[in-house]
Design an enzyme around this catalytic site. Structure first.
Site, PDB file in Angstrom:
ATOM      1  N   VAL A  18       0.869  -1.175   0.000  1.00  0.00           N
ATOM      2  CA  VAL A  18       0.000   0.000   0.000  1.00  0.00           C
ATOM      3  C   VAL A  18       0.904   1.221   0.000  1.00  0.00           C
ATOM      4  O   VAL A  18       1.846   1.302   0.794  1.00  0.00           O
ATOM      5  CB  VAL A  18      -0.927   0.026   1.231  1.00  0.00           C
ATOM      6  CG1 VAL A  18      -1.773   1.298   1.230  1.00  0.00           C
ATOM      7  CG2 VAL A  18      -1.802  -1.217   1.272  1.00  0.00           C
ATOM      8  N   CYS A  19       0.653   2.152  -0.916  1.00  0.00           N
ATOM      9  CA  CYS A  19       1.382   3.409  -0.971  1.00  0.00           C
ATOM     10  C   CYS A  19       2.894   3.161  -1.121  1.00  0.00           C
ATOM     11  O   CYS A  19       3.319   2.376  -1.967  1.00  0.00           O
ATOM     12  CB  CYS A  19       1.053   4.233   0.272  1.00  0.00           C
ATOM     13  SG  CYS A  19       1.471   5.978   0.180  1.00  0.00           S
ATOM     14  N   THR A  20       3.705   3.782  -0.285  1.00  0.00           N
ATOM     15  CA  THR A  20       5.160   3.674  -0.410  1.00  0.00           C
ATOM     16  C   THR A  20       5.714   2.362   0.143  1.00  0.00           C
ATOM     17  O   THR A  20       6.933   2.159   0.141  1.00  0.00           O
ATOM     18  CB  THR A  20       5.856   4.849   0.305  1.00  0.00           C
ATOM     19  OG1 THR A  20       5.387   4.911   1.655  1.00  0.00           O
ATOM     20  CG2 THR A  20       5.547   6.159  -0.406  1.00  0.00           C
ATOM     21  N   THR A  51       2.129   3.191  -6.890  1.00  0.00           N
ATOM     22  CA  THR A  51       2.435   3.729  -5.570  1.00  0.00           C
ATOM     23  C   THR A  51       1.846   5.130  -5.532  1.00  0.00           C
ATOM     24  O   THR A  51       1.204   5.569  -6.485  1.00  0.00           O
ATOM     25  CB  THR A  51       3.955   3.744  -5.294  1.00  0.00           C
ATOM     26  OG1 THR A  51       4.189   4.129  -3.929  1.00  0.00           O
ATOM     27  CG2 THR A  51       4.686   4.710  -6.212  1.00  0.00           C
ATOM     28  N   ALA A  98      -1.195  -0.940  -4.281  1.00  0.00           N
ATOM     29  CA  ALA A  98      -2.170   0.151  -4.208  1.00  0.00           C
ATOM     30  C   ALA A  98      -1.446   1.485  -4.228  1.00  0.00           C
ATOM     31  O   ALA A  98      -0.299   1.605  -3.782  1.00  0.00           O
ATOM     32  CB  ALA A  98      -3.004   0.030  -2.938  1.00  0.00           C
TER      33      ALA A  98
END
Length: 324
Positions: A107-109, A127, A159
């Site tokens: 998720v994300c970074t 990302t 994500a």
């Protein structure tokens, strides 16, 4: 037997990267009427994990301390994920656990942490839009889609920024339990079942800023101040006191794009500001930002932002006050 969903939370983790997906899976258990998912938070060391907001998360177990297999392993992001010192032992655990899992992702970074294990080489991922270029540069063997909310590549799931973790988790619920239960989960959590558009509608990456030598910056400031004018190469060159040919070559060399492309991006930036402020319907905004007609504006806006001007405006203007 319940499917174990494990989320690896690093020091400084973004709390919503952990709690958002977990709430989606927990609600899926409720909607299914049974425990489909067993939820775990995994830490890299003993003790509470301090999140970026200061809230502390107590992990259920520590990476490497047990050989328990998981069904789905996700790595949550953190504002400084790209610089976090992660031990070789933890990276090895992450690589081995992800390889054995039915699916894994980030998720994300959290994508930076997965990439450090080598698991993203040759893969397509996403990302947070603000971290996409850094991920590309750090791991050139990985294809980064900075528009998508989430990406599926084989058993890998990634994500985009923060709240996109909920979108990813809901897609995993749909994979496992079907559309009906996933829709009920979305309804209970008051979230989109399929969020319209991609993450670029939230991005400020394409905003224009003066660049190059002073004469070029003066021209750019003129465009920003008067987006409604006819800013062709000839008029911009005249404003700079240069020939059209020399101006176009100089602009491209120092700003990194053509004058026409820069002007369009500046107009879109101005349009976004107007739409966010509720100052006029798309047709009015098109004229004030220099677009010949609303259809041209709509196409250009969708190309840059990923949604139509009308859809974008709805994000910021309450329908109770919207009379257009």
């Amino acid at each position: 037997m319940a499917k174990t969903i494990a989320i690896l939370a690093l020091p400084g983790v973004q709390l919503l990267d952990v709690s958002g997906p977990l709430d989606v899976f927990a609600q899926a258990n409720i909607e299914a009427g049974k425990t489909v998912y067993a939820l775990q938070v995994i830490g890299c060391q003993r003790g509470p994990i301090a999140s970026s907001s200061g809230v502390r998360v107590l992990p259920d177990r520590i990476a490497g301390e047990s050989d328990e297999r998981v069904d789905t392993l996700l790595v949550a992001g953190a504002p400084n994920a790209a610089e976090l010192p992660i031990s070789n032992a933890n990276l090895s655990w992450l690589r081995n656990t992800a390889t054995r899992a039915r699916r894994y992702g980030s998720v994300c970074t959290g994508a930076f942490v997965l990439a450090a294990t080598g698991l993203l080489k040759g893969k397509c991922v996403t990302t947070h839009w603000a971290a996409a270029d850094a991920l590309r540069q750090a791991y050139p063997g990985t294809t980064v889609d900075d528009e998508a909310l989430y990406v599926r590549d084989g058993k890998l799931r990634t994500a985009a920024g923060v709240t996109a973790g909920l979108d990813l988790a809901l897609s995993l619920v749909e994979e496992d339990l079907g559309r009906e239960i996933a829709m009920r989960v979305a309804g209970q959590l008051v979230m989109f079942f399929k969020r319209p558009g991609g993450q670029m509608q939230f991005s400020r990456k394409g905003e224009t800023h003066p660049a190059g030598r002073s004469v070029l910056q003066e021209v750019q400031r003129w465009v920003v101040a008067h987006p409604e004018l006819d800013h062709n190469v000839g008029s911009l060159a005249e404003h700079a006191g240069l020939s059209s040919r020399h101006f176009a070559r100089l602009f491209h060399a120092e700003v990194g794009t053509t004058p026409g492309a820069w002007v369009e991006a500046a107009r879109i930036s101005a349009a976004r500001t107007m739409l966010e402020s509720g100052h006029g319907a798309p047709k009015l905004v098109a004229g004030k930002c220099g677009f010949g007609n609303v259809d041209t504006f709509r196409r250009a806006f969708a190309k840059h932002v990923g949604v139509t001007p009308a859809e974008y405006r709805k994000r910021y203007v309450s329908s109770a006050f919207d009379s257009d």
